[in-house]
Design a protein around this motif. Structure first.
Motif, short mmCIF file in Angstrom:
data_model
loop_
_atom_site.label_atom_id
_atom_site.label_comp_id
_atom_site.label_asym_id
_atom_site.label_seq_id
_atom_site.Cartn_x
_atom_site.Cartn_y
_atom_site.Cartn_z
N UNK A 184 89.72 13.77 -82.76
CA UNK A 184 89.76 13.78 -84.22
C UNK A 184 90.05 12.40 -84.80
N UNK A 185 90.38 11.45 -83.95
CA UNK A 185 90.80 10.13 -84.42
C UNK A 185 89.60 9.18 -84.52
N UNK A 186 89.89 7.97 -84.96
CA UNK A 186 88.87 6.92 -85.03
C UNK A 186 88.82 6.09 -83.75
N UNK A 187 89.59 6.47 -82.76
CA UNK A 187 89.69 5.68 -81.53
C UNK A 187 88.44 5.73 -80.65
N UNK A 194 79.02 12.83 -84.09
CA UNK A 194 80.48 12.84 -84.01
C UNK A 194 81.05 13.34 -82.70
N UNK A 195 80.24 13.38 -81.64
CA UNK A 195 80.71 13.84 -80.34
C UNK A 195 81.10 12.66 -79.45
N UNK A 257 90.98 23.50 -83.88
CA UNK A 257 91.79 22.57 -83.10
C UNK A 257 92.62 21.64 -83.96
N UNK A 258 92.02 21.14 -85.01
CA UNK A 258 92.73 20.23 -85.91
C UNK A 258 93.89 20.95 -86.58
N UNK A 259 93.67 22.20 -86.98
CA UNK A 259 94.75 22.97 -87.60
C UNK A 259 95.90 23.15 -86.61
N UNK A 323 100.91 6.67 -78.82
CA UNK A 323 99.55 6.58 -79.34
C UNK A 323 99.54 6.79 -80.83
N UNK A 324 98.73 6.01 -81.52
CA UNK A 324 98.64 6.15 -82.97
C UNK A 324 98.03 7.48 -83.38
N UNK A 325 97.18 8.04 -82.51
CA UNK A 325 96.46 9.25 -82.93
C UNK A 325 97.25 10.53 -82.74
#
Length: 355
Positions: A184-187, A194-195, A257-259, A323-325
């Motif tokens: 879900x992060x920008x890493x 988006x995969x 998953x994000x929830x 980790x930042x994420x």
């Protein structure tokens, strides 16, 4: 032709709930002109159930419902059109019209909306003193527990125990959350949809000290429980043989998953439910969780969930994840109010232990 069941829904939403024509059309996937036609219709809703006649679709409703359910959790780009579903049903032997399939789809969507509305009403749990009871959100309870009184990984409709493990390694308590958070992060490097490549995902988790078998187990579990997904819904809809490695697929986080990682997994309700389903490597913490495992008493449940929460926080610090994420301690702080709400009621003496 006016569908009286649909007529009742549209009029209730428009007249009683004051929902706009645009929003009703969006919810039911019909045109705004159709909504207006139903609102202006002279047809009255019957006070008795309509007679049920056999339909050429009857033998295919289970299949169609399954397809609609599967598509409901996909992104818009991944969903099949209703026309495609109609053609697929024709391949299976359906000989009826497209209009009948479309009507069934509309009714299915109405049913889903009504179930969500019903499940969203608060219910009340049994522990009480006088006239005071603790409200419990029925949807959350049902999503966590399914039809059982306790969390069961196989029966829970939505929840996935993120803290469960496949090996005797307490570090693994956080593997599933790290996977979802990383996706879900920008890493990571994403493809056009988006995969993230499975190999890249595994490499990132190896960097945290996890083993390949642990990571692969987590990917299979998360994909099966819909916390992450592949472009073609492997594990969830397309079976994958055990000997096939999940490395070959691409993944992204789902809204489910994000929830889990942002709002649910550090809450009182979630930790209370999964504490007895998670191996605990600290003797004192395990003894206290086991002591209160079978109790429905709210004070004992609070002690159990709080002890499990403190155990997880200790393990997080022990492995120095940085980790930042994903930051589990920050998540605990963000959901501390769910524990405070329960503790406040207990401290006021509003609840008494069951006898």
């Amino acid at each position: 032709m006016i569908d009286v069941a649909l007529l009742g829904i549209i009029r209730r939403w428009y007249i009683r709930d004051r929902i706009s024509i645009r929003e009703i059309a969006r919810r039911l996937d019909i045109s705004r002109n159709t909504v207006r036609r139903y609102i202006r219709s002279d047809v009255s809703e019957p006070a008795y159930p309509a007679r049920r006649s056999p339909s050429s679709l009857d033998d295919f409703t289970a299949k169609l419902s399954a397809w609609l359910s599967a598509d409901a959790v996909k992104s818009r780009k991944q969903r099949r059109t209703l026309k495609q579903m109609f053609l697929d049903l024709r391949e299976l032997g359906y000989e009826g019209s497209y209009d009948r399939v479309a009507a069934f789809s509309r009714q299915w969507k109405v049913g889903q909306m009504e179930r969500v509305k019903s499940a969203s009403k608060s219910t009340r749990i049994e522990e009480k003193k006088g006239d005071y009871k603790i409200p419990l959100h029925e949807f959350t309870k049902h999503a966590l527990l399914g039809e059982y009184a306790y969390f069961n990984a196989h029966s829970s409709l939505v929840a996935c125990n993120l803290f469960d493990i496949s090996s005797a390694d307490p570090r693994e308590h956080f593997l599933a959350s790290l996977v979802v958070a990383y996706l879900h992060s920008n890493a990571p490097l994403l493809d056009n949809d988006g995969f993230v490549a499975g190999q890249a995902l595994i490499s990132e988790m190896l960097r945290h000290g996890f083993f390949e078998d642990q990571i692969r187990h987590a990917l299979r579990k998360l994909a099966t429980k819909r916390l992450i997904e592949t472009p073609h819904a492997h594990y969830r809809e397309l079976p994958v043989d055990d000997h096939e490695l999940p490395d070959q697929f691409h993944y992204r986080a789902t809204s489910v998953g994000i929830y889990h990682i942002r709002y649910w997994s550090a809450s009182f309700a979630f930790l209370d439910a999964v504490s007895t389903d998670t191996p605990i490597f600290d003797d004192d913490a395990r003894a206290e969780v086991v002591k209160y495992a079978a109790s429905f008493d709210i004070e004992k449940r609070y002690r159990k969930a709080d002890r499990f929460r403190r155990y997880l926080e200790t393990q997080w610090h022990a492995f120095s994840f940085n980790e930042n994420y994903y930051n589990f301690v920050e998540l605990l702080a963000a959901q501390d109010h769910t524990f405070t709400a329960v503790k406040t009621v207990i401290d006021r003496g509003a609840l008494q232990p069951r006898r």
